[in-house]
Design an enzyme around this catalytic site. Structure first.
Site, PDB file in Angstrom:
ATOM      1  N   ASP A  79       0.818  -1.210   0.000  1.00 52.72           N
ATOM      2  CA  ASP A  79       0.000   0.000   0.000  1.00 52.72           C
ATOM      3  C   ASP A  79       0.852   1.260   0.000  1.00 52.72           C
ATOM      4  O   ASP A  79       2.074   1.198   0.125  1.00 52.72           O
ATOM      5  CB  ASP A  79      -0.985   0.000   1.185  1.00 52.72           C
ATOM      6  CG  ASP A  79      -0.326  -0.390   2.519  1.00 52.72           C
ATOM      7  OD1 ASP A  79       0.913  -0.299   2.623  1.00 52.72           O
ATOM      8  OD2 ASP A  79      -1.059  -0.786   3.438  1.00 52.72           O
ATOM      9  N   ASN A 148      -7.408  -2.250  13.914  1.00 50.17           N
ATOM     10  CA  ASN A 148      -8.809  -2.554  13.599  1.00 50.17           C
ATOM     11  C   ASN A 148      -8.927  -3.783  12.696  1.00 50.17           C
ATOM     12  O   ASN A 148      -9.985  -4.038  12.129  1.00 50.17           O
ATOM     13  CB  ASN A 148      -9.490  -1.344  12.950  1.00 50.17           C
ATOM     14  CG  ASN A 148      -8.864  -0.986  11.607  1.00 50.17           C
ATOM     15  OD1 ASN A 148      -7.876  -1.593  11.187  1.00 50.17           O
ATOM     16  ND2 ASN A 148      -9.424   0.012  10.945  1.00 50.17           N
ATOM     17  N   HIS A 150      -7.159  -4.258   9.921  1.00 51.35           N
ATOM     18  CA  HIS A 150      -6.905  -4.046   8.494  1.00 51.35           C
ATOM     19  C   HIS A 150      -5.674  -4.817   8.032  1.00 51.35           C
ATOM     20  O   HIS A 150      -4.736  -5.059   8.778  1.00 51.35           O
ATOM     21  CB  HIS A 150      -6.850  -2.553   8.135  1.00 51.35           C
ATOM     22  CG  HIS A 150      -5.656  -1.794   8.569  1.00 51.35           C
ATOM     23  ND1 HIS A 150      -5.726  -0.489   9.015  1.00 51.35           N
ATOM     24  CD2 HIS A 150      -4.349  -2.118   8.603  1.00 51.35           C
ATOM     25  CE1 HIS A 150      -4.519  -0.068   9.302  1.00 51.35           C
ATOM     26  NE2 HIS A 150      -3.655  -1.027   9.074  1.00 51.35           N
ATOM     27  N   GLU A 155      -9.673  -1.704   4.908  1.00 55.11           N
ATOM     28  CA  GLU A 155     -10.355  -1.389   6.159  1.00 55.11           C
ATOM     29  C   GLU A 155     -11.538  -2.340   6.385  1.00 55.11           C
ATOM     30  O   GLU A 155     -12.002  -2.991   5.438  1.00 55.11           O
ATOM     31  CB  GLU A 155     -10.867   0.051   6.113  1.00 55.11           C
ATOM     32  CG  GLU A 155      -9.768   1.098   5.942  1.00 55.11           C
ATOM     33  CD  GLU A 155      -8.927   1.310   7.208  1.00 55.11           C
ATOM     34  OE1 GLU A 155      -8.986   0.482   8.145  1.00 55.11           O
ATOM     35  OE2 GLU A 155      -8.214   2.321   7.257  1.00 55.11           O
TER      36      GLU A 155
HETATM   37  C1  GLP Z   1      -0.272   0.204   8.370  1.00 51.88           C
HETATM   38  C2  GLP Z   1      -0.051  -0.454   6.996  1.00 51.88           C
HETATM   39  C3  GLP Z   1      -0.205  -1.927   7.072  1.00 51.88           C
HETATM   40  C4  GLP Z   1       0.505  -2.387   8.321  1.00 51.88           C
HETATM   41  C5  GLP Z   1      -0.297  -1.965   9.525  1.00 51.88           C
HETATM   42  C6  GLP Z   1       0.361  -2.236  10.861  1.00 51.88           C
HETATM   43  O1  GLP Z   1      -1.168   1.220   8.297  1.00 51.88           O
HETATM   44  N1  GLP Z   1      -0.864   0.108   5.960  1.00 51.88           N
HETATM   45  O2  GLP Z   1       0.288  -2.529   5.888  1.00 51.88           O
HETATM   46  O3  GLP Z   1       0.650  -3.767   8.315  1.00 51.88           O
HETATM   47  O4  GLP Z   1      -0.736  -0.643   9.409  1.00 51.88           O
HETATM   48  O5  GLP Z   1       1.359  -1.314  11.141  1.00 51.88           O
HETATM   49  P1  GLP Z   1       2.401  -1.485  12.350  1.00 51.88           P
HETATM   50  O6  GLP Z   1       3.315  -2.581  11.941  1.00 51.88           O
HETATM   51  O7  GLP Z   1       3.110  -0.161  12.424  1.00 51.88           O
HETATM   52  O8  GLP Z   1       1.608  -1.801  13.554  1.00 51.88           O
END
Ligand code: GLP
Length: 257
Positions: A79, A148, A150, A155
């Site tokens: 993403d 959440n 995702h 989402e």
């Molecule tokens: C982000 C990314 C995801 C990621 C997730 C967890 O927003 N878009 O691809 O896996 O949230 O992030 P973190 O590893 O900082 O908890």
């Protein structure tokens, strides 16, 4: 717990629980190395976020020490934000350069992130899908999980069969970036993400999660109902998922008790 749910759990993703974030990084790096040994021209889907930073540091070290090579690898990131200049330190492209790409021997021509600055974002989404298909599909997708549930920027409510698309980020997802951007109001409202259908077609998926904050959502994703309300629950339907957690992220799993 009924006998049936126990059986369902047995066929669920394999879960490895390790003592520390460092061990998670090492175990995940080992899996990537094995994948590249099997197929040096593997197609990888890569995440951003805090979680994979240790993995990327370990992969960088192994590449520097000649233990593995990314020379033939193709990568597609999961993403990106929409309308953040790619050279901004806050873009996922900058993150990938900083944490991985500038430290390994990957051919940057074989590296792809969704372009959140494309003049026509719908066309960019279609191109992204086409390029993944042209590369032969994703061999190994490494994914994290949002608070959440995702997966990438998919989402809650996103259809499981979704392809790469533009998404309006939820307050929870934007909140997670508030500190980095200097306030939630400065966090982009839109992202561009591989769809759940795109990620779900990867031949193999590794889910990484660290820390107690993720414990509840990890348990819901892996042991709760498979539902679009928890996008990462789609992983329960995939035949080849490995979950690598530290103790904090694992402590709400029933399988642990
Ligand atoms: C982000 C990314 C995801 C990621 C997730 C967890 O927003 N878009 O691809 O896996 O949230 O992030 P973190 O590893 O900082 O908890």
């Amino acid at each position: 717990m009924t006998e049936r749910s126990v059986m369902e759990r047995r066929s669920a993703p394999s879960v490895q629980v390790l003592a520390s974030a460092e061990e998670v990084a090492l175990a995940a790096a080992e899996q990537v190395q094995r994948q590249l040994k099997r197929r040096s021209d593997s197609v990888l889907a890569l995440p951003t976020g805090q979680t994979p930073i240790g993995l990327y540091a370990e992969l960088s070290r192994r590449c520097r020490d000649g233990e593995l090579s990314f020379a033939d690898v193709r990568t597609f990131n999961l993403d990106e934000f929409v309308h953040i200049p790619p050279d901004s330190p806050l873009s996922f492209e900058s993150y990938m350069m900083q944490h991985l790409f500038s430290h390994i021997d990957v051919d940057l021509a074989k590296v792809r992130l969704p372009n959140g600055n494309a003049p026509n974002l719908d066309a960019e989404c279609r191109d992204y899908e086409r390029e993944i298909a042209a590369a032969g599909g994703i061999d190994l997708a490494i994914v994290g999980i949002g608070l959440n549930g995702h997966l990438a920027f998919n989402e809650p409510g996103t259809p499981f069969e979704s392809r790469t698309h533009v998404v309006r980020l939820s307050p929870s997802s934007r909140e997670a970036f508030a500190a980095e951007f200097g306030g939630i109001d400065r966090v982009p409202e839109l992202g561009i993400t591989m769809g759940l259908g795109t990620v779900g077609e990867a031949r193999r998926i590794i889910l990484l999660a660290l820390g107690q904050d993720k414990a509840e959502i990890v348990a819901r994703a892996l042991e709760g109902p498979v539902t679009v309300d928890v996008p990462a629950s789609i992983l329960q339907q995939h035949p080849n998922v490995q979950v690598i957690l530290d103790r904090g992220a694992a402590h709400r799993l029933h399988v642990m008790s």
